[in-house]
Scaffold this active site. Structure first.
Site, short mmCIF file in Angstrom:
data_model
loop_
_atom_site.label_atom_id
_atom_site.label_comp_id
_atom_site.label_asym_id
_atom_site.label_seq_id
_atom_site.Cartn_x
_atom_site.Cartn_y
_atom_site.Cartn_z
N LEU A 168 0.85 -1.20 0.00
CA LEU A 168 0.00 0.00 0.00
C LEU A 168 0.88 1.25 0.00
CD1 LEU A 168 -3.14 0.60 0.19
CD2 LEU A 168 -2.69 1.19 2.57
N GLY A 169 1.57 1.46 -1.12
CA GLY A 169 2.38 2.67 -1.28
C GLY A 169 1.60 3.70 -2.06
N ILE B 195 -0.48 -5.53 -10.69
CA ILE B 195 -0.10 -4.30 -11.41
C ILE B 195 1.31 -3.88 -11.00
CG2 ILE B 195 -1.09 -2.73 -9.66
CD1 ILE B 195 -1.60 -2.16 -13.40
N ARG C 50 4.86 -6.02 -10.02
CA ARG C 50 5.92 -6.68 -10.79
C ARG C 50 5.61 -8.17 -10.92
NH1 ARG C 50 7.15 -2.67 -12.78
NH2 ARG C 50 9.12 -1.54 -12.73
N ASP D 126 -0.98 -7.32 -15.48
CA ASP D 126 -0.31 -6.35 -16.35
C ASP D 126 1.18 -6.66 -16.45
OD1 ASP D 126 -0.21 -3.94 -17.94
OD2 ASP D 126 0.74 -2.93 -16.24
N GLU E 49 8.89 -11.15 -18.85
CA GLU E 49 8.42 -10.24 -19.91
C GLU E 49 9.47 -10.08 -21.01
OE1 GLU E 49 7.20 -6.53 -18.14
OE2 GLU E 49 5.90 -7.55 -16.72
N HIS F 261 1.91 -4.99 -19.91
CA HIS F 261 2.63 -4.02 -19.07
C HIS F 261 2.39 -2.59 -19.55
CE1 HIS F 261 6.32 -3.50 -16.23
NE2 HIS F 261 5.51 -2.46 -16.18
P1 NDP Z 1 5.91 2.79 -3.23
O1 NDP Z 1 7.33 2.67 -2.80
O2 NDP Z 1 5.18 4.06 -2.94
O3 NDP Z 1 5.05 1.61 -2.60
C1 NDP Z 1 5.52 0.32 -2.46
C2 NDP Z 1 4.74 -0.34 -1.33
O4 NDP Z 1 5.15 -1.70 -1.26
C3 NDP Z 1 4.99 0.30 0.02
O5 NDP Z 1 3.74 0.46 0.65
C4 NDP Z 1 5.82 -0.72 0.77
O6 NDP Z 1 5.37 -0.70 2.11
C5 NDP Z 1 5.44 -2.03 0.09
N1 NDP Z 1 6.55 -2.98 0.13
C6 NDP Z 1 7.83 -2.78 -0.22
N2 NDP Z 1 8.55 -3.89 -0.02
C7 NDP Z 1 7.71 -4.81 0.48
C8 NDP Z 1 7.86 -6.15 0.90
N3 NDP Z 1 9.02 -6.76 0.84
N4 NDP Z 1 6.77 -6.79 1.36
C9 NDP Z 1 5.58 -6.15 1.41
N5 NDP Z 1 5.37 -4.89 1.02
C10 NDP Z 1 6.44 -4.23 0.57
O7 NDP Z 1 5.91 2.48 -4.79
P2 NDP Z 1 4.77 2.83 -5.85
O8 NDP Z 1 3.43 2.63 -5.23
O9 NDP Z 1 5.07 4.12 -6.49
O10 NDP Z 1 5.07 1.67 -6.93
C11 NDP Z 1 4.93 0.31 -6.57
C12 NDP Z 1 5.42 -0.61 -7.65
O11 NDP Z 1 4.51 -0.61 -8.74
C13 NDP Z 1 6.75 -0.20 -8.29
O12 NDP Z 1 7.85 -0.62 -7.51
C14 NDP Z 1 6.70 -0.89 -9.63
O13 NDP Z 1 7.30 -2.14 -9.54
C15 NDP Z 1 5.21 -1.06 -9.89
N6 NDP Z 1 4.75 -0.27 -11.04
C16 NDP Z 1 4.15 -0.91 -12.08
C17 NDP Z 1 3.70 -0.20 -13.17
C18 NDP Z 1 3.06 -0.89 -14.33
O14 NDP Z 1 3.15 -0.38 -15.44
N7 NDP Z 1 2.42 -2.01 -14.14
C19 NDP Z 1 3.85 1.26 -13.26
C20 NDP Z 1 4.45 1.83 -12.09
C21 NDP Z 1 4.90 1.07 -11.04
P3 NDP Z 1 6.29 -1.16 3.32
O15 NDP Z 1 7.61 -0.46 3.12
O16 NDP Z 1 5.54 -0.77 4.52
O17 NDP Z 1 6.40 -2.63 3.17
#
Ligand code: NDP
Length: 332
Positions: free
Chosen positions: A152-153, A230, A232, A256, A261, A279
């Site tokens: 939930l980022g 959505i 990775r 997606d 890929e 994607h």
């Molecule tokens: P953020 O860094 O804002 O959010 C990532 C979230 O993932 C955080 O809430 C983090 O919370 C959580 N997280 C990180 N590591 C772990 C873990 N090991 N276990 C559980 N939760 C974890 O990134 P965004 O929201 O901006 O982007 C997220 C991802 O979306 C990108 O990294 C990218 O891979 C993907 N993406 C895909 C796209 C597409 O075209 N399909 C386009 C853009 C992005 P916490 O640290 O509390 O665990």
């Protein structure tokens, strides 16, 4: 005016330079593709910056003068940022500018998966509506469902806001509870999965999330469950997913992103209970332009002012250049 020949910037050839007004006026831009990255050192020294998608430790070692790697995208698991930090190279990414677009795509993917909208359109286009009558009622619906978000980022929260407007309750799982949020939190992904019937993965790739969505999590999601990915491809164990979809252990999946890929295996392609996108989460002209601008601005700001705008966590301590270090070669 800085000497352009000392401001060499290598740019991945897939990156569209037409979006970068004035960029090529400031820097000597060297385009490269991954296949010729190893040949670049001959022409690229002293290289100060790379705009690209991935870089391993040996890649970084090719360029002793490299100061900044500007990643085109928010996900940077294919960049060895820990090694870059050791070498004193700042790594940046493009957070924020693609959040809303990617969340929009996630909602589209969810609705398409549940309500089979691409299939219904294909039915109409094939002339079957007229010949065979109405498209069959869908088993899937968003109504009455509960969603769980893994990661939930920025994007996860933007998805949660949209789900809330659709009347769908949201809970989440991540490494840390976000105390400021009122949403139910689950420390273990399997517990989140067993309490919802839509699981949306918007977590980053990399070792810490690899195959987090595995057979156990899919079993917990259950036969009425829908998985949306959505984030990775590596986050989902694709073999376990194919097995669960084939056996009806979950109802459907909307993807997606994929493990390998742009290869999408024939088994996944053959399953009717999937909605598969190539994607395209952030792939609109406007959003890709914003990403390109931010990727370029990081380089401009670094070279001209010694500041990286959006450094990744592993290199955040390097975001401001020490002007005494003498490392600003060619700043004249
Ligand atoms: P953020 O860094 O804002 O959010 C990532 C979230 O993932 C955080 O809430 C983090 O919370 C959580 N997280 C990180 N590591 C772990 C873990 N090991 N276990 C559980 N939760 C974890 O990134 P965004 O929201 O901006 O982007 C997220 C991802 O979306 C990108 O990294 C990218 O891979 C993907 N993406 C895909 C796209 C597409 O075209 N399909 C386009 C853009 C992005 P916490 O640290 O509390 O665990």
């Amino acid at each position: 005016m800085p000497n352009k020949s000392l401001q060499k910037v290598a740019v991945d050839a897939t990156f569209d330079l037409r979006w970068l007004d004035n960029f090529s006026d400031k820097f000597e831009v060297l385009e490269f593709s991954h296949s010729d990255a190893a040949r670049m050192p001959k022409v690229a020294q002293p290289l100060r910056a790379i705009i690209g998608h991935s870089a391993s430790a040996p890649d970084f070692d090719l360029y002793p003068s490299l100061e900044i790697f500007s990643n085109f995208g928010v996900g940077y698991e294919s960049v060895d940022s820990a090694y870059a930090a050791k070498r004193g190279i700042v790594v940046t990414n493009t957070p924020g500018v693609l959040t809303e677009e990617t969340a929009d795509t996630a909602l589209g993917l969810l609705l398409n998966t549940l309500r089979e909208l691409p299939r219904a359109e294909a039915y109409l286009r094939a002339g079957r509506w007229k010949k065979e009558g109405d498209y069959p009622l869908t088993q899937g619906t968003l109504r009455g469902r509960k969603a769980g978000i893994f990661g939930l980022g920025r994007i996860g929260k933007a998805i949660a806001r949209r789900l809330s407007a659709f009347g769908v309750p949201v809970s989440y799982c991540g490494r840390t509870r976000q105390a400021e949020l009122e949403l139910p939190y689950f420390e273990r992904l399997v517990d989140l999965a067993s309490s919802v019937d839509i699981l949306i993965a918007s977590a980053p790739g990399g070792a810490s999330t690899r195959h987090a969505v595995n057979a156990e999590v899919l079993a917990a999601l259950g036969p009425n469950g829908v998985l949306i990915n959505i984030g990775r491809g590596s986050v989902v164990d694709e073999a376990a997913l194919i097995s669960a979809l084939s056996r009806g252990a979950i109802m459907a999946a909307g993807l997606d992103v994929y493990e390998n890929e742009p290869q999408v295996g024939p088994k996944l392609l053959s399953l009717a209970n999937t909605c598969l996108l190539p994607h395209v989460g952030s792939a609109s002209v406007a959003t890709r332009r914003s990403m390109a601008e931010l990727a370029a601005l990081n380089v401009v700001s670094w070279i001209e002012d010694g500041k990286a705008l959006t450094p990744v966590a592993e290199t955040a301590h390097l975001a401001e250049k020490s002007w005494d270090s003498g490392a600003l070669v060619g700043k004249d």
